[in-house]
Design an enzyme around this catalytic site. Structure first.
Site, mmCIF file in Angstrom:
data_model
loop_
_atom_site.group_PDB
_atom_site.id
_atom_site.type_symbol
_atom_site.label_atom_id
_atom_site.label_comp_id
_atom_site.label_asym_id
_atom_site.label_seq_id
_atom_site.Cartn_x
_atom_site.Cartn_y
_atom_site.Cartn_z
ATOM 1 N N CYS A 86 0.836 -1.199 0.000
ATOM 2 C CA CYS A 86 0.000 0.000 0.000
ATOM 3 C C CYS A 86 0.874 1.254 0.000
ATOM 4 O O CYS A 86 1.599 1.505 -0.952
ATOM 5 C CB CYS A 86 -0.971 -0.058 1.178
ATOM 6 S SG CYS A 86 -2.399 1.005 0.974
ATOM 7 N N HIS A 195 -3.299 -5.839 1.011
ATOM 8 C CA HIS A 195 -2.631 -6.045 2.305
ATOM 9 C C HIS A 195 -2.565 -7.521 2.702
ATOM 10 O O HIS A 195 -3.466 -8.000 3.392
ATOM 11 C CB HIS A 195 -3.403 -5.302 3.401
ATOM 12 C CG HIS A 195 -3.303 -3.817 3.312
ATOM 13 N ND1 HIS A 195 -2.353 -3.099 3.997
ATOM 14 C CD2 HIS A 195 -4.031 -2.913 2.623
ATOM 15 C CE1 HIS A 195 -2.499 -1.801 3.737
ATOM 16 N NE2 HIS A 195 -3.513 -1.669 2.891
ATOM 17 N N GLU A 197 -0.817 -8.786 5.000
ATOM 18 C CA GLU A 197 -0.700 -8.887 6.465
ATOM 19 C C GLU A 197 -2.067 -8.829 7.147
ATOM 20 O O GLU A 197 -2.201 -9.231 8.291
ATOM 21 C CB GLU A 197 0.236 -7.784 7.001
ATOM 22 C CG GLU A 197 -0.364 -6.387 7.146
ATOM 23 C CD GLU A 197 -0.492 -5.623 5.821
ATOM 24 O OE1 GLU A 197 -0.211 -6.206 4.759
ATOM 25 O OE2 GLU A 197 -0.896 -4.439 5.873
#
Lengths: 225, 82
Positions: A86, A195, A197
């Site tokens: 990002c 994302h 994560e």
């Protein structure tokens, strides 16, 4: 394997990244402040999402001028894995570690939802735990994720298999050729808008992102252990 | 003191969805003659006494930080002030 999670003023996905590495992946990880001048103790560098320096001027422009980015460029040149997610992706393009730039989403909206990605290249140190062509569910959260580059750069990206992830089905931001993530020519720097994560455990709605981090560790173990 | 006005705009080849939205609004307001709108940035730099060549220093600043030449063009005007 020891990871660094860079922290800039305005980073806000650093804790998610730290959690994914420490608790879900089970590897060593430390936060590293933007004025750090040495990354030599780390095996992998993670540039997290957020709004570094408030996105003032351009996303990632000011973060690129911080001390730690000199070290990130060194680590990248040494062949260490560098992942930008990002805002981290935006910073890596501003740093010239990845080609192109991220523009305002075509629909001018901040897009925050889970999207489907297609793994376009599983022959990288970031994607070796995915199947070629696999469709994975990963969340996005960005207002400026519309990947752009000139025609020559695009031709190079294609020729070198540098397009690693594309949006499957709906393209949420208008990015060129549905690009969601690209790798550098050397194959050790990956930038992506979605994302991974935030998709590291089923309790979050998807654990499809974990394989990306497992891929990095697998490659590193093969080379270092 | 010297004042420098820096204009940063998206390259012609880069789509400007903000500009397109503004053009749409203008058209709706009855200004159909507006064929295109491009939105950019305007920066004013106040430069104190320096021995460095202002033109080359400002160009350097634009290349390194103020503009991203992958997607943006820039130009600047240097104005002497008393």
């Amino acid at each position: 394997m020891k990871f660094a999670v860079l922290v800039f003023p305005g980073s806000n996905c650093d804790i998610d990244m730290y959690h994914a590495i420490k608790d879900e992946l089970g590897e060593e990880v430390e936060y590293v402040w933007h004025d750090a001048t040495d990354l030599s103790e780390f095996d992998g560098i993670l540039v997290p999402g957020g709004f570094s320096y408030g996105d003032y001027l351009r996303c990632g422009a000011m973060a690129n001028q911080s001390n730690v980015m000199v070290e990130v460029k060194k680590a990248a040149a040494e062949g260490k894995p560098v992942l930008g997610v990002c805002n981290g992706f935006q910073i890596l393009t501003e740093a010239g570690l990845l080609p192109g730039a991220l523009l305002r989403n075509v629909n001018l909206k901040f897009m925050c939802r889970t999207v489907q990605l297609k793994v376009e290249n599983n022959n990288t140190l970031f994607t070796n735990q995915y199947e070629q062509g696999e469709i994975i569910n990963i969340p996005i959260a960005h207002g400026e994720g519309n990947y752009f580059c000139d025609e020559e750069t695009l031709a190079n990206l294609k020729a070198n298999n540098q397009i690693v992830f594309t949006y499957s089905g709906e393209n949420p931001n208008g990015s060129l050729e549905d690009i969601a993530g690209i790798i550098n020519e050397q194959g050790n720097v990956l930038g992506m808008m979605p994302h991974p994560e935030r998709a590291a455990n089923e309790i979050l709605g998807s654990s499809d992102g974990l394989a990306l981090f497992k891929s990095i560790v697998k490659q590193w173990r093969e080379q270092h252990v | 003191m010297t004042k420098v006005k820096v204009f940063v705009t998206l390259k012609e080849s880069v789509l400007d969805p903000q500009g397109a939205a503004v053009q749409g609004s203008l058209a709706k307001m009855g200004y159909g003659e507006v064929a295109d709108v491009r939105i950019g940035k305007y920066l004013e730099l106040t430069i104190s006494e320096t021995t460095r060549d202002i033109d080359s220093v400002v160009k350097e600043m634009c290349e390194k930080l103020l503009a991203n030449t992958v997607i943006e063009d820039y130009r600047f005007e240097v104005e002497e002030e008393n």
